[in-house]
Structure formats: structure tokens, C-alpha cells
Scaffold this active site. Structure first.
Site, short mmCIF file in Angstrom:
data_model
loop_
_atom_site.label_atom_id
_atom_site.label_comp_id
_atom_site.label_asym_id
_atom_site.label_seq_id
_atom_site.Cartn_x
_atom_site.Cartn_y
_atom_site.Cartn_z
CD GLU A 46 -2.58 9.33 4.91
OE1 GLU A 46 -3.53 9.78 5.58
OE2 GLU A 46 -2.53 9.39 3.66
CG ASN A 49 -6.07 -7.44 -3.16
OD1 ASN A 49 -5.48 -7.27 -2.10
ND2 ASN A 49 -7.35 -7.72 -3.23
CB SER A 50 -0.30 -6.65 -1.20
OG SER A 50 -1.06 -5.81 -0.37
CG LEU A 104 -6.52 -2.48 -4.57
CD1 LEU A 104 -6.31 -3.66 -5.51
CD2 LEU A 104 -7.22 -2.97 -3.31
CG ASP A 119 -9.10 1.52 4.59
OD1 ASP A 119 -9.65 1.95 5.63
OD2 ASP A 119 -9.65 1.48 3.47
N GLY A 124 0.85 -1.18 0.00
CA GLY A 124 0.00 0.00 0.00
C GLY A 124 0.89 1.23 0.00
#
EC number: 2.1.1.33
Lengths: 436, 251
Positions: free
Chosen positions: B229, B129-130, B97, B152, B73
């Protein structure tokens, strides 16, 4: 014609078609068949039909389609499970249900440890659960709860198998994956150590079996897939040893010569007692394909296509009795509409499946006539529910089985997955259209 | 690359992609099957496309080089870019993703490669999609570091299974990370921080780094400072919660 079976499937989401299943006691003391929610067992030692006793349920044993049945390696336990989210563990001594375990999701596969101490089952969200059945010894065990042991992240597990010596549990899924996990001493705490992944299939993996013998007691894994190949693996490293394109060969060798059917999914496979032969059922093949398995050379090769005369017999499941060398085959479905039978199950038997490779392959007449099947017409009447069938039912059943397989690997329970299912159906519909 | 001077998505001054053309929703559903190519097995991934300069070297050692760091991600790729110069000999890959974000990171890396010849050759990104396809990319024990930065949070209990750190997914990460390798997690959501710590703590194949080890690991500081982030959290004066664990042999 192309779309008919799919529409049939889609308009009947509540009543899903399930392929007929068969299992044989390791010493061939009994044979079990599941068609829809119906579980039928015939006792070959006593030469009589078995009535199953389940104190926990009133009337019907399973309330929805059974998706997996299996005997334990030592023959003491039998497990049945499926869409009603119940896993029923039976004593094969008394044919009493010793435990009913509730699953959160529909169950897609079951396995019993070789020592008979644990039952594992896989649900349609990709989680493999384990139940401790130690000390049951045929006595009822109450309030058994399953513990989650490992997970294929939101994939449907299609097959579960223990390695011959029991160190590994192998799980296959619809995302082309086969995972080999070390089976721990305390499985209730989870199985965290992944030994390997066997990667190579390009479509869903449908079935697993081990080929082993005295020389190779750890065995090699054989897998079948929607990509119409059968593959041979060494599981401790996940190495792909050989690939056999079965679909192509089946298509070409088929009597009706319809080559376009060459891309057919493998529905089931099983190995014989010395690991020299693999019997393979293919989605649209009338009969089975025999592969020679050479464990020392680590190769798989096509040996023979065995056609089953007399009727449209496309097996849905295969199971071998290692002690007698009989290969039991079943075709059939539940919830067949528009016929006088609500379900169909037809059992056929091939003999000599443990013979030395060459003799068996040379033999022309391998399929037993009904009166030569162990248990004879008593067994067939119990397991099939009837002794003879109308030919048209087999054709309809064959179509329904195709649909069922497509649905089985695509049904999940989130909105996202539902969208995928629709997309997948489109693909399967295309695939079916190609095939008809 | 430089030919598209008229391309407004690329900044004229830096040659790097402009983020506002690559905005994407912050979250993506890991349960849905998106349509992107999935390698059949790690052997089938052509890393020469990801690291052309590294693989152009005829020398055998270089060609047999394997990816050792994975940023799961990776978002806009801030961490990868910081790590790239810190570990110039190590191949690393970001997994993301969201399609648009992946495209941004791709452009960003190629922009950096052009602007700094010889640098940033060891980082790349892949859209996947890990949570489903880690074993398709990495062999057993191949990785020495795995990063999960600001994942998330999936607050609702019924969505906890969508969290990228979970007891069962840790089994897969433990498969991909070699013994001694390190898993780094950080979040600004306390509840998720507790969850990730609890999952790692109870997993038999991971053990926490000691305070001294954390202090001496240069990567730990990057967790909160290198990513977009993390910078956002710092700007807002927020708190972060990290869990850094080592892959160990189960007893």
C-alpha cells in the site's frame, strides 16, 4: 414442538419476550420485580405495596421490556433499565425517580458503584456508560448525561459487576469474554486500564457474581455461561481456578431422567454472604443447583440439586438477601400469548442460604411455603400480580424464556449483525431441538 | 509444496504465490461475524504450527518464546517480510480479516522459507478479526510493537466506530503492549491520520515519540516503504501521515 417457540419469537420482533427479574434491598427492606415494562416494588418494612413516582413520564414508567434492575450496595439507590433505552435511577427512600438518563441503544445490564456515587450501564453495542449521581441524596437530578467508559467491540454485554472492594468493574459478553477493568478515580474520562481478561468459557457468558468473605475480602469471581459451566476466577490475573460442569449434573439428576437435556445454559447465579455457596439457575431445570465454593482451596463442586415441588418452576433470576439468608427466586415472562395472563411472574423463597454450608445442604425442606414468605400474600399479590396460576402457564413461560434468552444475546442493530442473528438463531434452534 | 508444479497460483520461477490469484476486495466489514476458529485464550494458540523451526528446537528458551510484534491488517505481508530479516530473533504475526489475502501471505511465507533456508522462520499470519479477538491471542503486555498500516479509512461518521484505531480499542492495544512498547500507524488519508493522532494523543497510556527517537528507529522508514500500500502511494506521489506512540504507565 421444536420449532414452535422460535417461530413465535421471529413473528413477534416488535413484542419481544423478556424474562422476569427480581432484586432485593441489601437489608431486605424491599423487594422489586420487573416483568416486561412493569416495575413492581413491595416495601417489607411498611408491609405495603410501593407506588413509584416518576414526574418525567406520563403514566407508564418504562415503555418497553425492562432488562436490568438493581439496588446499590448501600441500599439508597435503585436502577431500572431496558429496551426503551431509558435508565431510571430511583431513591429507595421516597421511591421517586431522581433521574432518567437516555441511552443511545437498548440497555442490557446495570451496576452501581459500592459507594453509590456512579451508575454504570451497558448497551447492546457493547459500550459501558457511566453517570455521576453524586450529591443527589434522594433529590431529583436533572439533565444527567452518560459518558462512555469502556467498550467490548460490538458485542452484547450480558452482565456488569463491581468487585467487592470496588477497584474493578467486570463486564461479560456474548463473545465468551469477561473483561476486568480498573475503575478509575475519574470514571467520566473513561476506564482505560484493563487488568485482565478471564477467558475459558466456550459460549456466551450470562451471569457474574463475587464470592468473598472476611479472609478473602477481594473475593473471587464466579461466572455462568451458555456452555453450561460455572467457573471460578482470580480476577487480578484472569486465572481460571476451577470449572464446574453444571449442565451435565443437572440433566442426570433431573427427575424425569431426560439425559439429552444435559446441555443447558446457565441463566443466573448468586453467592451467599460468606462465599461458601453458589446458587445456580439452569435453563431447563426445575429448581436450582447449589455449588459449594471453597475459597481457600479455590474449588467449586456440586453440593445439591434443590427441586421445587408443586409446579413447573424454572427460575429466571436469583437474588440473595445477605442479611437474612433468604434466596429469592423468580420465574416468568412478559408478553405471553394465548393465555389469559399477558405476563407471568412467580416468586419463591429458599431459606438458610447463609447457614454454614453443611447444615444448609443437609436440610431437606428449603423452599418456603407461600404463607411463610416475608410479606406473605400481600407481597406475592403485588409482585406476581396474582396469587395462584394455572400450571400450563408455567410450561409455556418456560419455553418462552428459552426463546427470550436466545434472542437477547443475538439482537443487534446493524445489517451485518442481523445476518449473524439469523445464523445464531439457526444454532439456537438446533440447540433447542436437541433439548426437546 | 514444491510438488505442485502444475499449480498456476504459484510462480514457477520464484516459488512464491502470484498475487493476481489472491485478489480480494480492499475492505472488509469488521462488524460481521465471519466463521473462522477463535482460540479460547492465548494459551490455546499452538504457535509451533506457526513457527515450526523455532519450536522444533528442544531448548527451553526457544519453546517459551512469545510473539512480540503484531501487524494488524497485514494485507499482503510486505512489512512482516521486511521486519523478519531486520529482527530475526523476534517472533511476529500478521492478522488479516480477508481470507484470500491471509492464504496469499501463508503461501508467500512458506515459499520464502523454502527459497531461503533458515530465514523467514519468525513470521506467520492468522486470519482473525483483530478488533474483537486481540485478547484471545495475546497476554497482557506481551507485545513490544504493534502496526496499523494504511487501515480502512471509514470516512462516514457513522462508520467511525469501525475504525481500527479508536479510543476504546486503544485500551485493548494498551493491554496487549508492554510498557515501553510502540504502536506505529500510517495512512495516506489526511483525515484518518488526524483521527489516529488525536486518539493516541488523548489516550493516557500512550505518548508520542520525539523527533530524535523517530529518526533513530529503523522501523519508521519501513512504514511507507515496505508495504504494498505504501509503495502504491509513493508511486502516485501521494502524501502519508504517520503517528508513532509509546505505551506508558498511566499517571
Amino acid at each position: 414442538m421444536e420449532d414452535a417457540p422460535m417461530e413465535y419469537g421471529e413473528s413477534n420482533k416488535e413484542i419481544e419476550v423478556a424474562p422476569a427479574l427480581i432484586a432485593v434491598h441489601p437489608n431486605q427492606e424491599s423487594v422489586a420485580v420487573a416483568v416486561g415494562s412493569d416495575l413492581r416494588v413491595f416495601d417489607l418494612q411498611g408491609d405495603c405495596a410501593v407506588s413509584l413516582v416518576d414526574d418525567s413520564s406520563g403514566g407508564s414508567l418504562h415503555k418497553d421490556s425492562i432488562r436490568a434492575i438493581r439496588y446499590g450496595a448501600n441500599g439508597k439507590l435503585f436502577v431500572s433499565a431496558g429496551d426503551d433505552k431509558l435508565v431510571k435511577i430511583w431513591s429507595t427512600e421516597s421511591w421517586r425517580c431522581i433521574s432518567t438518563v437516555c441511552s443511545e441503544k437498548r440497555v442490557s445490564a446495570v451496576a452501581i458503584t459500592n459507594d453509590g456515587l456512579y451508575v454504570c450501564f451497558a448497551d447492546k453495542f457493547g459500550v459501558v456508560w457511566v453517570v455521576d449521581v453524586d450529591g443527589s441524596d434522594g433529590q431529583a437530578i436533572v439533565n444527567k448525561k452518560a459518558a462512555p467508559m469502556l467498550s467490548h467491540y460490538c458485542s452484547i454485554i450480558t452482565s456488569l459487576e463491581f468487585s467487592p472492594e470496588g477497584q474493578f468493574i467486570v463486564s461479560a459478553d456474548r463473545d465468551f469474554k469477561i473483561r476486568v477493568t480498573a475503575f478509575p478515580n475519574k470514571p467520566l474520562d473513561g476506564a482505560h486500564e484493563i487488568q485482565s481478561y478471564c477467558l475459558g468459557h466456550t459460549e456466551f457468558v450470562s451471569c457474574l457474581a463475587f464470592a468473598c468473605n472476611v479472609e478473602y475480602p477481594q473475593g473471587f469471581l464466579v461466572s455462568g455461561s451458555g456452555d453450561s459451566t460455572v467457573r471460578l476466577w482470580e480476577i487480578s490475573s484472569g486465572t481460571l481456578l476451577d470449572t464446574c460442569e453444571v449442565g451435565g449434573k443437572a440433566g442426570l439428576l433431573e427427575s424425569n431422567g431426560r439425559e439429552e437435556e444435559c446441555c443447558s445454559a446457565i441463566t443466573d447465579l448468586c453467592t451467599n454472604s460468606d462465599g461458601t455457596l453458589v446458587a445456580v439457575a439452569v435453563q431447563s431445570l426445575q429448581g436450582i443447583i447449589l455449588l459449594s465454593c471453597n475459597l481457600s482451596a479455590r474449588t467449586l463442586s456440586l453440593a445439591k440439586v434443590v427441586s421445587i415441588g408443586g409446579e413447573t418452576f424454572i427460575p429466571t433470576r436469583l437474588v440473595a438477601s445477605r442479611s437474612t439468608g433468604l434466596l429469592w427466586m423468580i420465574t416468568g415472562v412478559s408478553n405471553l400469548r394465548g393465555y389469559e395472563y399477558t405476563s407471568l411472574a412467580r416468586v419463591r423463597v429458599i431459606f438458610g442460604f447463609n447457614k454454614s454450608n453443611h447444615d444448609f445442604i443437609q436440610n431437606e425442606r428449603l423452599v418456603l411455603e407461600d404463607d411463610k414468605v416475608p410479606g406473605g400474600s400481600n407481597l406475592l399479590e403485588k409482585l406476581q400480580g396474582s396469587v395462584s396460576f394455572d400450571e400450563k402457564v408455567f410450561v409455556a413461560a418456560a419455553e418462552a424464556v428459552k426463546t427470550a434468552m436466545g434472542n437477547f444475546i443475538t439482537v443487534c442493530d446493524t445489517m451485518a449483525e442481523r445476518r449473524v442473528r439469523n445464523a445464531d438463531r439457526g444454532r439456537i434452534r438446533d440447540h433447542n431441538a436437541d433439548c426437546s | 509444496m514444491l510438488a505442485n508444479e502444475a499449480n498456476p497460483t504459484i510462480s514457477k520461477s520464484t516459488g512464491l504465490p502470484r498475487k493476481r490469484f489472491y485478489r480480494a476486495r480492499a475492505h472488509s466489514n469488521p462488524l460481521s461475524d465471519s466463521h473462522f476458529p477463535i482460540p479460547i485464550a492465548p494459551l490455546h494458540v499452538d504457535y509451533s504450527l506457526h513457527y515450526p523451526q523455532v519450536f522444533a528446537a528442544s531448548d527451553e528458551v526457544q519453546v517459551s518464546k512469545k510473539v512480540q510484534f503484531a501487524d494488524i491488517g497485514c494485507g499482503f505481508g510486505g512489512l512482516l517480510i521486511s521486519l523478519s530479516t531486520l529482527f530475526p530473533e523476534t517472533l511476529m504475526i500478521g492478522m488479516e480479516l480477508r481470507d484470500k489475502v491471509t492464504e496469499y501471505v501463508k503461501e508467500r511465507i512458506s515459499g520464502l522459507r523454502v527459497a531461503n533456508p533458515g530465514q523467514y522462520q519468525n513470521i506467520s499470519v492468522v486470519r482473525t478479526n483483530s478488533m474483537k479477538y486481540i485478547p484471545n491471542y495475546f497476554e497482557k503486555g506481551q507485545l513490544s510493537k504493534m502496526f496499523f498500516l494504511f487501515p480502512d479509512p471509514h470516512f462516514k461518521e457513522k462508520n467511525h466506530r469501525r475504525r481500527v484505531i479508536s479510543p476504546h480499542l486503544l485500551d485493548e492495544y494498551a493491554y496487549a503492549i508492554g510498557v515501553g512498547g510502540i504502536i506505529y500507524t500510517i495512512t495516506d488519508v489526511e483525515e484518518l491520520g488526524d483521527w489516529m493522532k488525536a486518539c493516541l494523543e488523548s489516550h493516557p497510556m500512550f505518548e508520542a515519540l520525539t523527533f530524535e527517537e523517530l529518526e533513530s528507529d529503523p522501523v519508521v522508514n519501513l512504514l511507507s516503504s515496505a508495504t504494498e500500500e505504501g509503495q502504491k502511494v509513493a508511486r502516485n506521489g501521494g502524501q502519508t501521515f504517520q503517528a508513532v506512540y509509546r505505551r506508558v504507565q498511566p499517571s
